[in-house]
Design an enzyme around this catalytic site. Structure first.
Site, PDB file in Angstrom:
ATOM      1  N   GLY A  29       1.386   2.652   4.307  1.00  0.00           N
ATOM      2  CA  GLY A  29       2.704   3.079   4.782  1.00  0.00           C
ATOM      3  C   GLY A  29       3.542   1.912   5.290  1.00  0.00           C
ATOM      4  O   GLY A  29       4.779   1.982   5.277  1.00  0.00           O
ATOM      5  N   GLU A  46      -4.615   2.603   0.217  1.00  0.00           N
ATOM      6  CA  GLU A  46      -4.923   4.027   0.447  1.00  0.00           C
ATOM      7  C   GLU A  46      -6.120   4.510  -0.355  1.00  0.00           C
ATOM      8  O   GLU A  46      -6.883   5.359   0.103  1.00  0.00           O
ATOM      9  CB  GLU A  46      -3.695   4.895   0.115  1.00  0.00           C
ATOM     10  CG  GLU A  46      -2.579   4.832   1.140  1.00  0.00           C
ATOM     11  CD  GLU A  46      -1.583   3.703   0.903  1.00  0.00           C
ATOM     12  OE1 GLU A  46      -1.918   2.750   0.148  1.00  0.00           O
ATOM     13  OE2 GLU A  46      -0.476   3.763   1.464  1.00  0.00           O
ATOM     14  N   GLU A  97       5.100   0.573   2.301  1.00  0.00           N
ATOM     15  CA  GLU A  97       6.060   1.574   1.813  1.00  0.00           C
ATOM     16  C   GLU A  97       7.346   1.546   2.642  1.00  0.00           C
ATOM     17  O   GLU A  97       8.446   1.709   2.114  1.00  0.00           O
ATOM     18  CB  GLU A  97       5.415   2.963   1.841  1.00  0.00           C
ATOM     19  CG  GLU A  97       4.296   3.070   0.810  1.00  0.00           C
ATOM     20  CD  GLU A  97       3.556   4.385   0.883  1.00  0.00           C
ATOM     21  OE1 GLU A  97       3.032   4.718   1.970  1.00  0.00           O
ATOM     22  OE2 GLU A  97       3.508   5.092  -0.136  1.00  0.00           O
TER      23      GLU A  97
END
Ligand code: 3HC
Ligand code: NAI
Length: 688
Positions: free
Chosen positions: A102, A125, A105
């Site tokens: 994340g 992930e 991201e």
């Protein structure tokens, strides 16, 4: 504006700093003020550009993994990234340390990314049984191309700042004060003027994709997934990024993420993530550790050579001691050869090889160990030899030096009792090849001093090992449980199964190899010698060893191996031998199902684990899982034997163990009291 996030101004550039130690995970208490700050700064006409940076040792290391499995509180990361993309003024992520999951991201939601030269960026992930769920599978390919994104997302391996720059993921790399560089970068970009294109709208790299080449690569990666769902889902999501419009690909990514996050495999992998970190924790945080500057290794055989390499790779100078000049030269030559293989494979540069080799000093004189702070013994597995070595160490080692044995089975309390400083003695049980295998069983003997233990736990981490502290018993955690599995594997052969049928049941379960392939790889003679020393027998394996069939190293074991090859070929001679031995024992062969194979071998494994827990040889059920996943290839998607037992149903395991105990009378099926309690209580902790 929050304990976890602040906004500062440097002229017309706003700096949003996330401060959520230790790794700036995107917890709810970060997401909420972050969203609010972005909306405010977007609408603030006095702000010309926005920099997102982090305090502490790293950029955002990902979503907060502890929040998975609970209802997600709004705003979610996806909404934050979408908001970022509505900002017309330039947004810049300033990345130091690691930008993972994340975190990356979030950075992909910015127009630009700048990085410290030492930064690493990735989407790991998949290692948690997931895929990037914040748009990573759809945005990363737009920057680095679909094929590179596929490799990064399916492997989960991060890349360095320089590579990220070359790939188009990062726009500039800086050394020195990153925030200042990022602010200057942002100001300059703002001055030049927009429009600034969000990553979602950049699809020129995607249009270059050769879909056939992509599919071929994805198929190749899928073959290696070994029953894991996440790598397949990752590849599917990246493919969607190529074939679907942005918003549809994003929706598809979300659907895959939701499915994976609820799966047993992801639960298992998340369990292992925390289990590995928990295993390295000792009570008594403030213990002052001993200083380790030089390491001695005694014995330059299979293990000693690998152990010496593990320390040299971790930056420690090593004194390697052997009984003769010839044995020493042989050991050093093997080390040299191993490094050369790494150079040939491209994982080590020729310069790095020279530096590593310069770390070694060879010796045949114990006096040369006097300046070592830790000495690891890896000589023959023989109590008399070990005691002789420890006697010599006692005479030459400096006061406070830690004296470790790599014994697989021997009683470390007995070794410790033979020296004048038992408080400095412990076990460091490395796995073969020691420079490669991650697991290190650290064996605490009765008199081991807490600071000696804390020192080696810390050291293990420094040399990249996953450490688990265990107590003294025959075979410690791993090999003791292995014995429980091994005796039933042999019994199954006599009852009618073939080695390849058993191994197939294991690989279908997700193991990289079954017990017989593993025995052939490790060398059947090791177990044979150990059994002889303890007056035990394993009729098939013993007979094979008597015939000189030690496994791969002799070209024959449970299987045949063509010259130099590692592929096991079933051997009719072995199958005939098994039938003969069964006939001698009056056992009539019968058909054996894969289900029975798993039940007969893995339920005793869990049962032995329960005994180990009950005796306090392992402190936590999760420690046992860490041992089995990192040392013996227990499938990560199943979380280790103790986690798997919870999924399999402890009550069922107890019932089947009872059944097999009634049928065979064998001790491996005698249900551990803790397992019975666990079946009632629902968790190992509650049962214990
Ligand atoms: N969430 C919650 N806690 C985390 C965390 C995370 N993402 N990452 C690390 N932690 C915790 C660890 O459990 C540990 O806690 P402890 O001190 O209580 O044991 C502490 O932070 C420090 O972690 P490490 O001991 O691992 O510290 P290191 O310095 O060795 O390593 C790291 C730092 C490289 C960032 C490593 O922690 C790491 O790899 N973290 C996980 C990264 C990751 O997998 N990110 C993806 C998460 S999933 C995601 O983002 C989904 C998204 O796509 C929607
Ligand atoms: P090995 O036979 O390959 O090497 C032993 C080395 O020790 C030989 O090179 C020998 O010359 C040397 N040696 C013997 N006596 C010595 C002494 N008095 N002083 C200095 N050197 C001496 O054996 P291996 O496989 O490396 O095993 C070593 C130890 O590691 C054993 O205790 C074994 O149980 C343990 N171990 C082995 C594993 C394996 O997979 N081989 C895995 C984990 C532990």
């Amino acid at each position: 504006m929050s304990d976890f996030l602040r906004v500062n101004r440097d002229g017309d550039v706003a700096i949003v700093t996330i401060d959520n130690p230790p790794v700036n995970a995107l917890s709810f208490h970060v997401r909420e003020p972050l969203m609010q700050a972005l909306v405010e700064l977007r609408d603030d006409a006095s702000v010309a550009a926005i920099v997102i940076a982090c305090a502490g040792r790293t950029f955002v290391a990902g979503a907060d993994i502890t929040e998975f499995g609970k209802p997600m509180q709004q705003p979610e990361l996806r909404a934050i990234v979408a908001t970022l993309e509505t900002i017309a003024k330039p947004t810049v992520a300033a990345i130091h340390g690691t930008a993972l999951g994340g975190g990356l991201e979030l950075a992909l939601g910015c127009h630009f990314r700048v990085a410290d030269a030492g930064a690493r960026l990735g989407l790991p992930e998949v290692k948690l049984g997931l895929l990037p769920g914040g748009g990573g599978t759809v945005r990363l390919p737009r920057l680095v191309g679909a094929l590179k994104a596929l490799k990064m997302i399916v492997s989960g391996a991060p890349i360095g700042a320089t590579e990220a720059h070359a790939a188009g993921l990062v726009d500039a790399v800086f050394e020195g004060d990153l925030t200042t560089h990022a602010v200057n970068f942002a100001r300059e970009i703002a001055r030049k003027g927009g429009p600034f294109t969000p990553v979602r709208d950049r699809d020129d790299r995607l249009r270059e994709t050769d879909l056939a080449a992509f599919d071929a690569e994805a198929a190749d990666l899928a073959k290696k997934a070994r029953g894991l769902e996440a790598p397949i889902a990752c590849a599917q999501a990246v493919r969607n990024a190529i074939t679907l419009p942005f918003d549809e690909a994003l929706v598809a990514e979300r659907a895959l993420f939701v499915k994976l996050v609820a799966s047993d495999q992801s639960r298992a992998q998340r369990h292992l993530f925390f289990a590995e970190r928990e295993a390295a924790k000792l009570p008594g945080k403030d213990i002052v550790k001993r200083r380790i500057a030089r390491v001695g290794v005694i014995g330059a055989g299979t293990m000693g050579g690998g152990i010496a390499m593990a320390f040299a790779n971790g930056g420690y100078p090593v004194t390697l001691l052997e009984t003769s000049h010839e044995a020493l030269q042989r050991g050093l030559a093997t080390i040299d050869k191993n490094y050369s293989v790494s150079v040939t494979r491209g994982s080590l540069t020729a310069d790095a090889k020279r530096e590593r080799l310069a770390q070694f000093e060879g010796s045949t004189d114990y006096a040369d160990l006097a300046d070592c702070d830790l000495i690891v013994e890896a000589v023959f597995e023989d109590m008399a030899v070990k005691k002789e070595v420890f006697g010599k160490l006692d005479a030459v080692a400096r006061p406070g030096a830690i004296l470790a044995t790599n014994t697989s089975y021997l009683d470390i309390n007995e070794i410790a009792a033979s020296v004048s400083r038992p408080q400095d003695v412990l076990g460091l049980h490395f796995f073969s090849p020691a420079n490669v295998m991650k697991l290190l069983e650290i064996v605490r003997a009765d008199k081991t001093a807490p600071d000696a233990l804390a020192t080696v736990v810390d050291l293990a981490r420094r040399i990249g090992k996953v450490a688990v502290v265990v107590g003294v018993c025959h075979g410690f955690v791993g090999n003791r449980m292995l014995a429980a599995r091994g005796s039933e594997s042999e019994a199954l052969l006599l009852e009618g199964a073939t080695p390849s049928q058993i191994d197939q049941a294991f690989t279908d379960f997700g193991w990289p190899m079954g017990p017989f392939q593993m025995g052939d790889l490790a060398g059947l003679d090791i177990g044979w010698r150990n059994r002889k020393a303890r007056g035990q027998t394993a009729v098939i394996a013993d007979t094979l060893c008597e015939q000189g069939r030690f496994g791969q190293k002799t070209g024959r074991g449970f299987y045949l191996y063509e010259a130099g090859a590692r592929t096991p070929v079933p051997d009719p001679e072995v199958e005939a031998l098994i039938r003969d031995k069964a006939a001698e024992k009056g056992i009539a062969p019968r058909a054996i199902s894969a289900e029975e194979i798993i039940e007969r071998t893995l339920y005793p494994l869990v049962n032995e684990g329960a005994k180990i827990l009950e005796e306090g040889i392992a402190a936590r059920a999760s420690d046992i899982d860490v041992v089995w996943v990192n040392g013996y290839g227990f499938p990560i998607g199943r979380g280790g034997p103790m986690f798997w037992a919870g999924l399999e149903g402890p009550a069922k395991i107890v019932e089947r163990l009872d059944y097999w105990h009634q049928r065979t009378g064998r001790d491996v099926f005698l249900v551990a009291p803790l397992l019975k309690r666990m079946a009632g209580a629902g968790s190992w902790e509650a049962g214990g």
